[in-house]
Enzyme design. Sequence first.
Site, PDB file in Angstrom:
ATOM      1  N   ASP A  68      37.606  46.951  31.285  1.00  0.00           N
ATOM      2  CA  ASP A  68      37.832  46.687  32.741  1.00  0.00           C
ATOM      3  C   ASP A  68      37.588  47.992  33.511  1.00  0.00           C
ATOM      4  OD1 ASP A  68      39.065  46.204  35.178  1.00  0.00           O
ATOM      5  OD2 ASP A  68      40.897  45.294  34.525  1.00  0.00           O
ATOM      6  N   ASP A 104      44.494  36.469  35.582  1.00  0.00           N
ATOM      7  CA  ASP A 104      43.687  36.662  36.783  1.00  0.00           C
ATOM      8  C   ASP A 104      42.310  37.216  36.466  1.00  0.00           C
ATOM      9  OD1 ASP A 104      44.507  39.122  36.312  1.00  0.00           O
ATOM     10  OD2 ASP A 104      45.087  39.309  38.487  1.00  0.00           O
ATOM     11  N   HIS A 105      41.885  37.427  35.205  1.00  0.00           N
ATOM     12  CA  HIS A 105      40.521  37.922  34.814  1.00  0.00           C
ATOM     13  C   HIS A 105      40.011  36.936  33.756  1.00  0.00           C
ATOM     14  CE1 HIS A 105      40.759  42.417  35.868  1.00  0.00           C
ATOM     15  NE2 HIS A 105      41.802  42.047  36.343  1.00  0.00           N
ATOM     16  N   ASN A 153      41.461  41.097  30.341  1.00  0.00           N
ATOM     17  CA  ASN A 153      42.484  41.606  30.949  1.00  0.00           C
ATOM     18  C   ASN A 153      43.624  40.611  31.007  1.00  0.00           C
ATOM     19  OD1 ASN A 153      44.428  42.290  32.846  1.00  0.00           O
ATOM     20  ND2 ASN A 153      42.846  44.014  33.820  1.00  0.00           N
ATOM     21  N   ASN A 201      37.410  48.504  36.842  1.00  0.00           N
ATOM     22  CA  ASN A 201      38.061  48.339  38.150  1.00  0.00           C
ATOM     23  C   ASN A 201      36.827  49.079  39.183  1.00  0.00           C
ATOM     24  OD1 ASN A 201      40.646  47.103  38.546  1.00  0.00           O
ATOM     25  ND2 ASN A 201      41.375  48.644  37.400  1.00  0.00           N
ATOM     26  N   GLU A 207      45.780  45.790  29.772  1.00  0.00           N
ATOM     27  CA  GLU A 207      46.826  45.649  30.346  1.00  0.00           C
ATOM     28  C   GLU A 207      47.838  44.784  29.536  1.00  0.00           C
ATOM     29  OE1 GLU A 207      47.840  45.209  34.842  1.00  0.00           O
ATOM     30  OE2 GLU A 207      45.937  44.602  34.676  1.00  0.00           O
ATOM     31  N   TYR A 234      40.859  50.693  29.933  1.00  0.00           N
ATOM     32  CA  TYR A 234      41.497  50.224  31.168  1.00  0.00           C
ATOM     33  C   TYR A 234      41.465  51.431  32.223  1.00  0.00           C
ATOM     34  CZ  TYR A 234      44.697  47.913  34.642  1.00  0.00           C
ATOM     35  OH  TYR A 234      45.529  47.909  35.964  1.00  0.00           O
TER      36      TYR A 234
END
Length: 326
Positions: free
Chosen positions: A186, A274-275, A55, A188, A84, A156
Amino acid sequence: MQNVLHFSVSLSRTRDGKKKNLLELIRKFKSVFHHNIDITMTNQSDYKLTIISHNAKGLNTPVKWRMAYKNYLAHHADIIVIQETHFKKGREPKFLHPHLTRCYYSSATNKTRGVAILIRESCPLVVHTSHMDREGRILLLQAQLNDKPITIVGIYAPNTKQSRFFSHLNNFVTNKKSGDLVVTTDFNNVLDVKLDCSSHRRDRGTGRANRALIQFLKDEYLFDIWRNLNPKQKDFTFYSSPHKSYSRIDLILISGTYLPYLYDSSIEPKTWSDHSPILGTLLIPQLQASRGKWRLNESLLSDDTFCKDLYKQINYYFKENCQTKQ
C-alpha cells in the site's frame, strides 16, 4: 447467442518435437476460428502461485480474523500480505489459521501500522531469513522457491514524508534482497495520476515523493502486474472520503524476470475493509528432480545367494564378450 468451444491443452507430457507441432496447430486454429474457440494452454508441471495483498485496517478482533481468512483462503492464496495489522510489537499471534501456520510480522510499539506475511502450509516457498524496520512499515523475507532465491516484501507506506520513506525503502531492499523480488504494497501514492486516480490530486502522482517511488521501481526492475495486464483500464482500490476521489494505491510488483510467468491479476471487491484486495497469480515452472548417479546397494554384498549369482553373471559376460578371436 454465439457458441464458444473451450479447449484445455496440457503440454506437460508432450515431447518437445510434438509440442512444437501442437502449438503451431493451435495457432492455426485460433487464427481461423478465434471468434468461436477459446483455447487455454496449461502445463501440469507448473505451480500456480497465488498472492494476495490487502490493507486490512486492523486485525485485532476475532470477528475480523474469521472474515479475513475465509476470504483469503477462498482464493486458494499461497502468500498473503497484510498491511495495517495493528498488532503490537511482541504481541502478534503465533498463527491465525490452521492452514496459515507460517507467520511473519513487522509491528510498531503501539497498535498502529504493521505488516504481516502469511504463507500457506502447502506452499513450496522456503523462508530463510526475515527482516523488518522499526516502524512496522517494511517486512522482507529472504526465501527459496524451486531451488531459486526469491525475496518477498510487504510495505505499508506513510501518508507524510514519503520521499524520505521511499529512499529508505530503496536502500533497505537493495541491501537485504536475495534473488528476484515480489513486492506487495500500500504505497499511499499512485504511479500514474491519469490512470490511477478518479480525479487529479496534487498530493499524489507528482512531486519528489512520486519521483522517489518511480526511482525505486526502476532501480529494482519492478513491474506492476495489474497494469501490465490492463494497460489502459481504470480501476481503484481505495476511496478517500475527505478528497472524494478513488485511487489505485495497492499494488503487487514483480521483477522483470517473472513477467513470463504472470498468469492473472485482479482487483477484488471491497467487503470488510476500506481497501480492495489485490490478487496476483504466477505460473512457476517446476524443476525436474535430478535422477542422480546409480549406486550399488552395498548390503547386497553380504547376501551369499546374490554374490554367487553376480559371480556367475560376470563370468558369463567375459566369456561371451572377451573371447580371443581365432
